[in-house]
Design a protein around this motif. Structure first.
Motif, PDB file in Angstrom:
ATOM      1  N   LEU A 107       0.587  -1.229   0.280  1.00  0.00           N
ATOM      2  CA  LEU A 107      -0.101   0.110   0.298  1.00  0.00           C
ATOM      3  C   LEU A 107       0.917   1.487   0.293  1.00  0.00           C
ATOM      4  O   LEU A 107       0.433   2.288  -0.520  1.00  0.00           O
ATOM      5  CB  LEU A 107      -0.127   0.030   1.470  1.00  0.00           C
ATOM      6  CG  LEU A 107      -2.098  -0.901   0.994  1.00  0.00           C
ATOM      7  CD1 LEU A 107      -2.536  -0.948   2.753  1.00  0.00           C
ATOM      8  CD2 LEU A 107      -3.171  -0.734   0.204  1.00  0.00           C
ATOM      9  N   LEU A 108       2.103   1.440   0.663  1.00  0.00           N
ATOM     10  CA  LEU A 108       2.374   2.208   0.584  1.00  0.00           C
ATOM     11  C   LEU A 108       3.371   2.182  -0.500  1.00  0.00           C
ATOM     12  O   LEU A 108       3.811   3.731  -1.253  1.00  0.00           O
ATOM     13  CB  LEU A 108       3.724   1.821   1.884  1.00  0.00           C
ATOM     14  CG  LEU A 108       2.900   2.231   3.677  1.00  0.00           C
ATOM     15  CD1 LEU A 108       4.524   2.220   4.383  1.00  0.00           C
ATOM     16  CD2 LEU A 108       2.397   3.206   3.510  1.00  0.00           C
ATOM     17  N   ASP A 109       3.941   1.734  -1.312  1.00  0.00           N
ATOM     18  CA  ASP A 109       4.613   1.745  -2.900  1.00  0.00           C
ATOM     19  C   ASP A 109       3.442   2.466  -3.710  1.00  0.00           C
ATOM     20  O   ASP A 109       3.698   3.359  -3.953  1.00  0.00           O
ATOM     21  CB  ASP A 109       4.944   0.654  -3.381  1.00  0.00           C
ATOM     22  CG  ASP A 109       5.980  -0.778  -2.586  1.00  0.00           C
ATOM     23  OD1 ASP A 109       6.392   0.358  -1.804  1.00  0.00           O
ATOM     24  OD2 ASP A 109       6.093  -1.186  -2.379  1.00  0.00           O
ATOM     25  N   GLY A 126       2.072   7.355  -6.404  1.00  0.00           N
ATOM     26  CA  GLY A 126       0.848   8.967  -6.056  1.00  0.00           C
ATOM     27  C   GLY A 126      -0.522   8.033  -7.106  1.00  0.00           C
ATOM     28  O   GLY A 126      -1.171   7.793  -7.600  1.00  0.00           O
ATOM     29  N   VAL A 127      -0.472   6.581  -6.737  1.00  0.00           N
ATOM     30  CA  VAL A 127      -1.963   6.380  -7.721  1.00  0.00           C
ATOM     31  C   VAL A 127      -2.980   6.589  -5.744  1.00  0.00           C
ATOM     32  O   VAL A 127      -3.948   6.382  -6.291  1.00  0.00           O
ATOM     33  CB  VAL A 127      -1.314   4.308  -7.792  1.00  0.00           C
ATOM     34  CG1 VAL A 127      -3.117   3.482  -7.656  1.00  0.00           C
ATOM     35  CG2 VAL A 127      -0.115   4.130  -8.200  1.00  0.00           C
ATOM     36  N   ILE A 128      -2.157   6.157  -4.964  1.00  0.00           N
ATOM     37  CA  ILE A 128      -3.420   6.513  -3.931  1.00  0.00           C
ATOM     38  C   ILE A 128      -2.942   7.754  -2.834  1.00  0.00           C
ATOM     39  O   ILE A 128      -1.708   7.842  -2.841  1.00  0.00           O
ATOM     40  CB  ILE A 128      -3.717   5.099  -2.903  1.00  0.00           C
ATOM     41  CG1 ILE A 128      -2.166   5.106  -2.006  1.00  0.00           C
ATOM     42  CG2 ILE A 128      -4.216   3.869  -3.390  1.00  0.00           C
ATOM     43  CD1 ILE A 128      -2.849   4.013  -0.859  1.00  0.00           C
ATOM     44  N   ARG A 129      -4.115   8.245  -1.986  1.00  0.00           N
ATOM     45  CA  ARG A 129      -3.686   9.532  -1.378  1.00  0.00           C
ATOM     46  C   ARG A 129      -3.985   9.241  -0.108  1.00  0.00           C
ATOM     47  O   ARG A 129      -5.258   8.600   0.141  1.00  0.00           O
ATOM     48  CB  ARG A 129      -4.645  10.832  -1.717  1.00  0.00           C
ATOM     49  CG  ARG A 129      -3.564  12.060  -1.021  1.00  0.00           C
ATOM     50  CD  ARG A 129      -2.797  12.849  -2.180  1.00  0.00           C
ATOM     51  NE  ARG A 129      -2.872  13.822  -1.059  1.00  0.00           N
ATOM     52  CZ  ARG A 129      -1.635  14.800  -1.280  1.00  0.00           C
ATOM     53  NH1 ARG A 129      -0.622  14.251  -1.369  1.00  0.00           N
ATOM     54  NH2 ARG A 129      -1.750  15.507  -0.299  1.00  0.00           N
ATOM     55  N   VAL A 130      -3.242   9.337   1.315  1.00  0.00           N
ATOM     56  CA  VAL A 130      -3.847   8.896   1.746  1.00  0.00           C
ATOM     57  C   VAL A 130      -4.124  10.124   2.770  1.00  0.00           C
ATOM     58  O   VAL A 130      -2.910  11.350   2.654  1.00  0.00           O
ATOM     59  CB  VAL A 130      -2.286   7.928   2.970  1.00  0.00           C
ATOM     60  CG1 VAL A 130      -2.338   8.217   4.684  1.00  0.00           C
ATOM     61  CG2 VAL A 130      -1.903   6.980   1.946  1.00  0.00           C
TER      62      VAL A 130
END
Length: 141
Positions: free
Chosen positions: A29-31, A36-40
């Protein structure tokens, strides 16, 4: 060619700490986060809990290591949102409410958690609540 929409997510504290310290599914998930695939999304309350957990003796992290994780690995990559206190949504574990309130305030699509109280909900106000494995297999293909 269009651009991909960045997926806005809330990670519970255990997912963030596991990903940073141990890898595995949370590490993947962190990768995706750093690419930039996910924004936390995170609230101040969540950030405070994250720092408190990193300081647990079982992790044996020095102040320098905690500083590095916070200022190099986390803060530059996340979006902070202001969250106002809300009603208790999970009576059996009200500390998990902060993730639900943050996701609503931020307009997140997903909460990624390993916690049974959150996972039992499955969703909250159109926000899906998934384990890391569920998220990686059904959302990130």
């Amino acid at each position: 060619m269009g651009t991909l929409e960045v997926i806005r997510v809330v990670l519970d504290t255990n997912m963030l700490v596991s990903g940073l310290l141990f890898g595995g599914g949370p590490g993947k998930l962190l990768d995706f986060w750093k690419n930039g695939v996910i924004r936390v999304i995170m609230s101040r309350l969540m950030l405070d809990e994250f720092l408190r957990v990193l300081a647990y003796p079982k992790f044996q992290l020095s102040e320098e290591e905690i500083h590095y994780l916070l200022y190099v690995e986390v803060l530059p990559h996340l979006e902070m949102v202001e969250v106002h206190p809300g009603p208790i949504l999970i009576p059996k574990d009200p500390s998990d409410d902060m993730f639900l309130h943050c996701a609503v305030a931020a307009g997140a699509k997903y909460i990624i958690s390993g916690g049974r109280h959150l996972l039992r909900l499955k969703s909250h106000k159109r926000i899906k609540i998934l384990s890391p494995a569920e998220f990686l297999s059904s959302v990130i293909i």
